[in-house]
Design a protein around this motif. Structure first.
Motif, short mmCIF file in Angstrom:
data_model
loop_
_atom_site.label_atom_id
_atom_site.label_comp_id
_atom_site.label_asym_id
_atom_site.label_seq_id
_atom_site.Cartn_x
_atom_site.Cartn_y
_atom_site.Cartn_z
N PRO A 104 0.88 -1.14 -0.06
CA PRO A 104 -0.16 -0.06 0.00
C PRO A 104 0.85 1.35 0.01
CG PRO A 104 -0.02 -1.03 2.20
CD PRO A 104 0.55 -1.91 1.35
N SER A 105 0.11 2.47 -0.75
CA SER A 105 1.14 3.73 -0.69
C SER A 105 0.75 4.51 0.55
CB SER A 105 0.70 4.19 -1.98
OG SER A 105 1.12 5.53 -1.96
N LYS A 106 1.61 4.78 1.39
CA LYS A 106 1.34 5.67 2.58
C LYS A 106 0.67 6.80 2.20
CE LYS A 106 5.28 3.79 5.29
NZ LYS A 106 6.47 4.12 5.91
N ALA A 107 0.82 7.51 1.01
CA ALA A 107 0.45 8.74 0.61
C ALA A 107 -1.20 8.65 0.49
CB ALA A 107 0.82 9.27 -0.72
N LEU A 108 -1.86 7.48 0.61
CA LEU A 108 -3.25 7.34 0.31
C LEU A 108 -3.82 7.46 1.57
CD1 LEU A 108 -3.15 4.62 -2.40
CD2 LEU A 108 -3.92 6.80 -2.72
N GLY A 109 -3.25 7.28 2.66
CA GLY A 109 -3.84 7.45 4.04
C GLY A 109 -3.66 8.52 5.04
N THR A 110 -4.43 8.93 6.10
CA THR A 110 -4.23 10.21 6.49
C THR A 110 -3.70 9.95 7.99
OG1 THR A 110 -6.66 9.66 7.43
CG2 THR A 110 -6.53 11.12 5.53
N ASP A 111 -3.46 8.80 8.35
CA ASP A 111 -2.73 8.34 9.51
C ASP A 111 -2.01 7.07 9.27
OD1 ASP A 111 -1.87 7.64 11.95
OD2 ASP A 111 -3.31 8.75 13.10
N ASN A 112 -0.61 7.21 9.13
CA ASN A 112 -0.14 6.00 8.85
C ASN A 112 0.58 5.11 9.75
OD1 ASN A 112 0.00 6.55 5.85
ND2 ASN A 112 1.44 8.06 6.32
N ARG A 113 -0.18 5.05 11.10
CA ARG A 113 0.28 4.38 12.38
C ARG A 113 -0.45 3.08 12.16
NH1 ARG A 113 0.31 9.47 16.19
NH2 ARG A 113 -1.28 10.14 14.41
N PRO A 114 0.04 1.99 11.77
CA PRO A 114 -0.71 0.75 11.55
C PRO A 114 -1.42 0.22 12.84
CG PRO A 114 1.67 0.01 11.60
CD PRO A 114 1.38 1.66 11.43
N GLY A 115 -0.62 0.52 13.98
CA GLY A 115 -1.26 -0.05 15.42
C GLY A 115 -2.51 0.47 15.56
N ARG A 116 -2.94 1.84 15.00
CA ARG A 116 -4.31 2.51 15.22
C ARG A 116 -5.30 2.05 14.33
NH1 ARG A 116 -3.96 8.93 16.45
NH2 ARG A 116 -2.41 8.92 18.42
N LEU A 117 -4.89 1.62 12.90
CA LEU A 117 -5.55 0.85 11.78
C LEU A 117 -6.27 -0.35 12.46
CD1 LEU A 117 -5.11 1.02 7.89
CD2 LEU A 117 -5.63 -1.22 9.36
#
Length: 510
Positions: free
Chosen positions: A24-37
């Motif tokens: 996945p591209s990081k630019a496509l998300g608004t928050d890149n912290r996987p733990g929160r996702l």
């Protein structure tokens, strides 16, 4: 005790094998912290799973406060599963076409609003209608959870994420029973059973806010028809093409399930009138039409709701039978025992919830550990699990048959049911999916998930009707009459488990 495909299942949303997906591209998300996702998607999964079980211990209170009939009570519990079972695969397809983030948010919003409406319902009819809506929200929400995990985690991170997913499935049933008992017994502000639904509202609102921040935005790609649709983050590469929704198949399946469920739930209370038998016959016709249409659609190169070729995979037919048997026994056991311990024995909702905890906890523990058991036992796990379930179900009925509380051996029987059901379910699901080709993985996962929901639905309808019928025939209500009705159900539950054991032996001898 679970209601969705565990971590060993393929991605139910119809996405390609993990190895073929770009990162996945990081630019496509608004928050890149996987733990929160992960926390957001797992929390939503947990909340939706709770609602399958949390209502069980609230059922007697709902019946008293709303004046619900036995059939109405069954529909309150089964209504959630009806729409969830019918719309599950369609929810996965919508995620593939519109984007998993978008459909996750829509499903979560529908589930939250429906929970509020359930908690504010003034009558049984309203509650049943909003439970159906709740199930529709879950059908949109739950298929996206595994897809979001598969698309946003790789390597060891994905393994840990799937482990967390499996843990939620393992503890969800126990937590639902116990939390339901706590909320009903607390009788917050004199609201009785309503908090079992209203508790979802603040949680759902918080998750909606967090999901809007942490879930990656859906990329744009092409559908089979060529139009632009939303998809997963694709890092500059075209994603897989989305498949059609198969609306005619959905209508036929929904009609078949409705025509089967309504007479099973209402027939006993109405004295099995002619319409109930006509409805059951019509259900068979609708199922036949559904199968014929799906086969024709597949031959024409379309995307059927359930691909006929999946049913021809070696061992898949037996897996369907065994999973349906496990979930029917599970749901029927929980429903009728809840009615007995609260209605017949006079247990509080909290005590009833704690009574079921050993069954649910052992189910989860066995499901997480059976792969590490000795190799010599592995081939006998499925038939052995069903046999253990049958023996334990009879033991529960016999221990409670005099209207007493059963003593310490009752809890040993509960443990036996939890272990037996888990051994019948987890190895069956894992082995069935292990033989599936990557291109059929999503359809196989969706099929088995749908069968699991239909099994629960049939279990509540059939065993619930049997219990209520036997209780009514006993005349004067009381602990002894309820215990005798439970004993008949225990024999019937054992018979269903024995069917699973025989199917397991067939597989064992191959």
């Amino acid at each position: 005790m679970t209601t969705t495909t565990p971590s060993t299942a393929a991605d139910p949303a119809g996405s390609p094998p993990a190895g073929s997906r770009p990162a996945p591209s990081k630019a496509l998300g608004t928050d890149n912290r996987p733990g929160r996702l992960l926390a957001v998607v797992i929390a939503a999964q947990f909340m939706a799973l709770l609602d399958v079980f949390i209502v069980n211990v609230a059922a007697p209170t709902i019946r008293t406060e709303l004046g619900a009939s036995g059939a109405g009570l069954q529909l309150v519990i089964a209504g959630y599963t009806i729409t969830y079972a019918v719309l599950l695969i369609t929810g996965a397809r919508l995620g593939d076409r519109l984007g998993h983030r978008r459909v996750y948010l829509i499903g979560l919003a529908v589930f939250t609003v429906a929970s509020l409406a359930c908690g504010l319902s003034r009558g049984t009819g309203e509650l049943i209608a909003f439970r159906l809506l709740q199930g529709a929200g879950s059908a949109l929400l739950i298929p996206q959870v595994l897809s979001l995990i598969q698309h946003n985690f790789t390597g060891e991170a994905r393994t840990r994420a799937l482990g967390a997913y499996a843990a939620v499935l393992a503890v969800g049933a126990a937590a639902g029973q116990v939390l339901g008992g706590v909320l009903v017994s607390a009788d917050l502000f004199g609201t009785g059973w309503r908090p079992v639904f209203l508790v979802n509202v603040p949680v759902g609102v918080v998750l909606l806010i967090m999901a809007g921040r942490v879930l990656p935005r859906d990329a744009v790609r092409k559908s089979v028809a060529g139009e632009r649709v939303a998809g997963e983050p694709v890092a500059g590469k075209p994603g897989p093409r989305a498949r059609g929704l198969d609306l005619p198949g959905l209508v036929l399946l929904g009609g078949a399930v409705s025509l089967l469920t309504v007479p099973l739930v209402l027939g006993q209370e109405e004295g099995w009138p002619l319409w109930s038998w006509l409805s059951l016959g019509s259900a068979a016709v609708f199922f036949a039409l559904f199968c014929a249409y799906e086969s024709r659609l597949a031959r024409g190169g379309g995307a059927p709701l359930i691909a006929p070729r999946v049913l021809r995979i070696p061992g898949m037919g037996l897996a369907v039978l065994r999973i349906a048997a496990v979930m029917a026994v599970n749901a029927g056991f929980l429903f009728v025992l809840t009615l007995h311990v609260q209605g017949g024995l006079g247990y509080s909702a909290l005590r009833a919830g704690l009574t079921f905890a050993p069954t649910a906890m052992v189910f989860g523990a066995v499901g997480l550990t059976w792969r590490r058991w000795p190799a010599a036992l592995q081939r006998a796990l499925i038939p052995g699990g069903f046999a253990l379930t049958a023996v334990s179900a009879v033991a529960v009925g016999l221990l409670l048959r005099d209207g007493g509380e059963g003593g310490p051996w009752l809890y040993a029987a509960f443990v036996g049911i939890g272990a037996g059901l888990s051994l019948g379910f987890s190895p069956t699901l894992t082995r069935a999916l292990s033989t599936v080709r990557p291109e059929d993985a999503a359809d196989a996962s969706g099929l088995l998930s749908t069968v699991a929901q239909l099994g629960q639905l049939i279990g509540v309808a059939c065993f619930g009707a049997l219990f209520l019928n036997r209780l009514e025939s006993q005349g004067a209500p009381g602990a002894y009459s309820s215990a005798q009705a439970l004993l008949v159900c225990a024999y019937a539950l054992a018979g269903a488990a024995a069917l699973g054991a025989v199917s397991g032996l067939v597989r064992l001898r191959r």
